[in-house]
Design a protein around this motif. Sequence first.
Motif, PDB file in Angstrom:
ATOM      1  N   LEU A 189      -2.507  -0.278   8.510  1.00  0.00           N
ATOM      2  CA  LEU A 189      -1.783  -1.013   9.533  1.00  0.00           C
ATOM      3  C   LEU A 189      -2.407  -2.383   9.713  1.00  0.00           C
ATOM      4  O   LEU A 189      -3.610  -2.569   9.480  1.00  0.00           O
ATOM      5  N   GLU A 190      -1.586  -3.329  10.133  1.00  0.00           N
ATOM      6  CA  GLU A 190      -2.047  -4.696  10.310  1.00  0.00           C
ATOM      7  C   GLU A 190      -1.616  -5.194  11.680  1.00  0.00           C
ATOM      8  O   GLU A 190      -0.491  -4.961  12.107  1.00  0.00           O
ATOM      9  N   ILE A 191      -2.527  -5.844  12.351  1.00  0.00           N
ATOM     10  CA  ILE A 191      -2.234  -6.524  13.605  1.00  0.00           C
ATOM     11  C   ILE A 191      -2.220  -8.012  13.291  1.00  0.00           C
ATOM     12  O   ILE A 191      -3.158  -8.525  12.676  1.00  0.00           O
ATOM     13  N   ILE A 192      -1.163  -8.683  13.683  1.00  0.00           N
ATOM     14  CA  ILE A 192      -1.043 -10.119  13.448  1.00  0.00           C
ATOM     15  C   ILE A 192      -0.989 -10.808  14.809  1.00  0.00           C
ATOM     16  O   ILE A 192      -0.157 -10.467  15.650  1.00  0.00           O
ATOM     17  N   PHE A 250       0.813  -1.207   0.000  1.00  0.00           N
ATOM     18  CA  PHE A 250       0.000   0.000   0.000  1.00  0.00           C
ATOM     19  C   PHE A 250       0.848   1.259   0.000  1.00  0.00           C
ATOM     20  O   PHE A 250       0.345   2.349   0.241  1.00  0.00           O
ATOM     21  N   GLY A 251       2.127   1.133  -0.229  1.00  0.00           N
ATOM     22  CA  GLY A 251       3.003   2.295  -0.222  1.00  0.00           C
ATOM     23  C   GLY A 251       2.906   3.002   1.111  1.00  0.00           C
ATOM     24  O   GLY A 251       2.944   2.380   2.149  1.00  0.00           O
ATOM     25  N   ILE A 289      -8.837  -5.768   0.851  1.00  0.00           N
ATOM     26  CA  ILE A 289      -8.487  -4.590   1.648  1.00  0.00           C
ATOM     27  C   ILE A 289      -8.493  -3.340   0.768  1.00  0.00           C
ATOM     28  O   ILE A 289      -9.001  -2.292   1.166  1.00  0.00           O
ATOM     29  N   LYS A 290      -7.953  -3.459  -0.453  1.00  0.00           N
ATOM     30  CA  LYS A 290      -7.941  -2.312  -1.378  1.00  0.00           C
ATOM     31  C   LYS A 290      -9.359  -1.851  -1.701  1.00  0.00           C
ATOM     32  O   LYS A 290      -9.641  -0.652  -1.703  1.00  0.00           O
ATOM     33  N   SER A 291     -10.255  -2.795  -1.970  1.00  0.00           N
ATOM     34  CA  SER A 291     -11.622  -2.399  -2.319  1.00  0.00           C
ATOM     35  C   SER A 291     -12.326  -1.809  -1.101  1.00  0.00           C
ATOM     36  O   SER A 291     -13.091  -0.854  -1.225  1.00  0.00           O
ATOM     37  N   ARG A 292     -12.045  -2.341   0.092  1.00  0.00           N
ATOM     38  CA  ARG A 292     -12.670  -1.792   1.301  1.00  0.00           C
ATOM     39  C   ARG A 292     -12.073  -0.432   1.660  1.00  0.00           C
ATOM     40  O   ARG A 292     -12.781   0.411   2.215  1.00  0.00           O
TER      41      ARG A 292
END
Length: 134
Positions: A62-65, A56-57, A109-112
């Motif tokens: 952000l992502e929580i894993i 996403f450049g 994720i991109k579409s959302r």
Amino acid sequence: MTMMAAQPSIKPAVWIGSAKADLRAFPEEVKDAVGFALYLAQQGGKHPDAKPLRGFGGAGILEIIEDHRGDTYRAGYTVRLAGRVYVLHAFQKKSKSGIETPKAEINLIKSRLKRAEEEHVAWMERQKGTKEHG
């Protein structure tokens, strides 16, 4: 018990698509960890485990894993749209090979994110309208 509305510094969380329902299906410990990370984001902070999502450049996703009993759970959100935290996706990573987020999940994720941006513009317009009439 205090109401969250009494704390104006808390940004509302906006759930896009099935993100909330998907997160609710996670194990309790995972829900707690993701919920805490989102709460920190709502306060303007960042959980130490929240990492920028690749692909996403500088888009501010952000992502929580969270790992739980051999399974990996992920939740993606953005704080780059002022005043709100948009929760874009929550999913269990099925693939055992590699740590990369699967392409289908990235595309979702991109579409959302696009939907979140559209919702944010509409929200900003509503805010402007209430200030003009208030």
